[in-house]
Enzyme design. Structure first.
Site: not given
Ligand code: GLN
Length: 197
Positions: A83, A110, A173, A175
């Site tokens: 990210c 972005r 993401h 994670e």
């Protein structure tokens, strides 16, 4: 000797990355330590650096303040950039407030997924893996061009992941959600001098 994985903790979701990499190390039967760091002097003891999500404009400012651009550009290990981390690792960003590291041959836009989808879950296709990956996109960037040094790794209607040698950049993401496939792939690619996913 184990792998030293340092999560750059200037800003962003650090503890989730630490937990995910600890789980990935144990799932792959590898020894290693996972820790957070904030100073340029900690970079040489890392074999892997994680650049987490957060706010890339703020992280860029803090990297400059902490004189970390030079040591990061000289870093020889693998970088796992998610990210905001992906916004930083490319060679070009569509926001002059962010100084890109220029480590991966990608250009990044972005906040590319629009206001109504500021945060969402999307099925991500990983090249070479038939099973879709649930990607958590939080004001996520997109990869606007890849190559020739880097190659695309993930798609979710657009390119949302790429690899280049030991480095991996992801819009979303990984994670979050407990699916360790991308962490495991990253660990497997370390040291392998390959560009292909
Ligand atoms: N939109 C943020 C940025 O460009 C990234 C968001 C995130 O890391 N979750 O910095």
């Amino acid at each position: 000797m184990g792998i030293n994985i340092g999560v750059c903790a200037l800003q962003g979701d650090v503890s989730e990355h630490i937990m995910a990499f600890k789980a990935a190390l144990s799932a792959s039967g590898q020894e290693g330590e996972v820790f957070s760091f904030r100073r340029a002097m900690d970079i040489p003891r890392c074999d892997v650096i994680v650049l987490p999500g957060g706010e890339s404009t703020t992280i860029s400012r803090l990297l400059r303040k902490n004189e970390m651009y030079g040591p990061l550009r000289a870093f020889k290990g693998g970088i796992f950039a998610t990210c905001a981390g992906m916004v930083l690792i490319g060679r070009e960003v569509d926001d002059p407030r962010v100084e890109p590291l220029g480590i991966m041959d990608i250009t990044v836009g972005r906040n590319a997924f629009g206001r109504q989808r500021d945060s969402c879950e999307m099925a991500v296709t990983i090249i070479g893996d038939e099973r879709p990956f649930c990607g958590y996109f939080i004001r996520a960037p997109v990869i606007t061009s890849v190559g020739p040094e880097a190659v695309p790794l993930c798609y979710a209607d657009r390119v949302v992941g790429a690899v280049q040698g030991p480095h991996m950049a992801l819009s979303f993401h990984p994670e979050l959600g407990g699916d360790l496939r991308l962490h495991l792939l990253f660990l497997k690619r370390l040291g392998a001098d390959t560009t292909a996913p």
